[in-house]
Design a protein around this motif. Structure first.
Motif, PDB file in Angstrom:
ATOM      1  N   ARG A  40      -6.158  -2.271   6.421  1.00 33.06           N
ATOM      2  CA  ARG A  40      -5.910  -3.202   5.296  1.00 33.06           C
ATOM      3  C   ARG A  40      -4.996  -4.343   5.715  1.00 33.06           C
ATOM      4  O   ARG A  40      -5.184  -5.491   5.324  1.00 33.06           O
TER       5      ARG A  40
ATOM      6  N   TYR B 254       0.797  -1.242   0.000  1.00 28.12           N
ATOM      7  CA  TYR B 254       0.000   0.000   0.000  1.00 28.12           C
ATOM      8  C   TYR B 254       0.832   1.297   0.000  1.00 28.12           C
ATOM      9  O   TYR B 254       0.416   2.289   0.623  1.00 28.12           O
TER      10      TYR B 254
ATOM     11  N   GLU C 129      -5.966   3.609   7.435  1.00 24.95           N
ATOM     12  CA  GLU C 129      -6.329   2.751   6.296  1.00 24.95           C
ATOM     13  C   GLU C 129      -5.299   1.634   6.101  1.00 24.95           C
ATOM     14  O   GLU C 129      -5.656   0.488   5.844  1.00 24.95           O
TER      15      GLU C 129
ATOM     16  N   ARG D 249      -5.858  -8.211   5.698  1.00 19.68           N
ATOM     17  CA  ARG D 249      -4.991  -9.131   4.959  1.00 19.68           C
ATOM     18  C   ARG D 249      -4.572 -10.288   5.857  1.00 19.68           C
ATOM     19  O   ARG D 249      -4.509 -11.441   5.435  1.00 19.68           O
TER      20      ARG D 249
END
Ligand code: ZN
Length: 288
Positions: free
Chosen positions: A145, A78, A141, A149
């Motif tokens: 995430r 990311y 964020e 995951r």
């Protein structure tokens, strides 16, 4: 003084200066706690811990990544997430530009996938150099995430925390990250995936009031300052003196708020051992 005498004197001084400069000044490092002066290499070899008194000086996010992963196994996730300026807060746009120059393009946290002693893990390391590790939308964020995951891929998550708190330039959006990260971590826990939180100096504000304190195991570095509000604010609010060692890792351990205080030199081995134990338990649970 004759011209010759002056000239001789000058030469002598210059020689002395040259000798002194053979070891460059920046090769030395001083411990702010005990005043111990040593060659920088010695501090570096000790992972930026004072070889004399054990004071843990600040360690860079990139150095924690190196410490907690097997060589060549780190893969950043990311990195494309970038803070915007949703409230058009005064000077925030310019501050983001200078923060990226100083602290890198990954905002106040690096997230990624790696292996530690052969065990796969999702690793997040907060970056104090990027606006004091403040938590805005990007930090929240990325952690959300990473936790999702972890749940999906059944891989444990390890977060190395350091933060001055929420990013005030994103106002209420920053505060919402506390709920968002907590919800994602709760989902991960429902899936039975281990989460280890490592608190480093300082871990304060919204970070200490959310994901930092939600680890299945919470470790902290020696003498790390961990707390929600600043000591002065608390003192003024309650009108009382605070106890000795208040808001240090050792104090929190004594009060049962964290699980262990781990010197940096043992952090890799301790984390790997915990992952091994927690994974082993989960695998046995699956097989039963
Ligand atoms: Zn020292």
């Amino acid at each position: 003084m004759t011209v010759m005498a002056w000239f001789k004197k000058e030469r002598k001084t210059r020689t002395a200066t040259r000798e002194r400069l053979e070891i460059p000044a920046d090769a030395w490092e001083k411990c702010e706690s005990c005043g111990h002066i040593d060659i920088r290499e010695k501090f570096e070899k000790a992972l930026n811990v004072c070889p004399e008194c054990g004071t843990h000086k600040r360690f860079l996010a990139e150095e924690y990544i190196e410490l907690l992963t097997d060589e060549g196994s780190w893969k950043e996730l990311y990195p494309e997430l970038q803070s915007v300026d949703p409230l058009t807060f005064e000077h925030y746009a310019e501050r983001l530009v200078s923060a990226r120059k100083k602290g890198g393009a990954s905002d106040a946290i690096y997230t990624g996938f790696a292996k530690l002693e052969g065990h796969p893990l999702n690793l997040g390391v907060m970056n104090f150099r990027f606006m004091g590790g403040s938590m805005g939308s990007v930090v929240g964020e990325k952690i959300a995430r990473l936790a999702r995951r972890s749940a999906e891929k059944k891989i444990p998550m390890v977060l190395v925390c350091t933060s001055g708190g929420a990013r005030m330039q994103e106002g209420a959006l920053s505060l919402m990250q506390m709920a968002k990260t907590s919800a994602a971590i709760a989902q991960m826990k429902l899936a039975g995936i281990p989460y280890i939180s490592i608190l480093t100096d300082p871990t304060t504000g919204g970070v200490s009031a959310s994901f930092a304190m939600q680890g299945d195991v919470i470790l902290a570095e020696p003498a790390a300052v961990i707390g929600f509000a600043g000591q002065r604010v608390i003192k003024q609010t309650i009108g009382q003196d605070l106890p000795e060692g208040f808001q240090t890792a050792e104090f929190l351990l004594d009060k049962g708020q964290i699980d262990d205080v781990v010197p940096r030199a043992s952090l890799r081995e301790t984390t790997a051992r915990l992952l091994r134990h927690m994974q082993g338990h989960r695998l046995r649970g699956t097989a039963a």
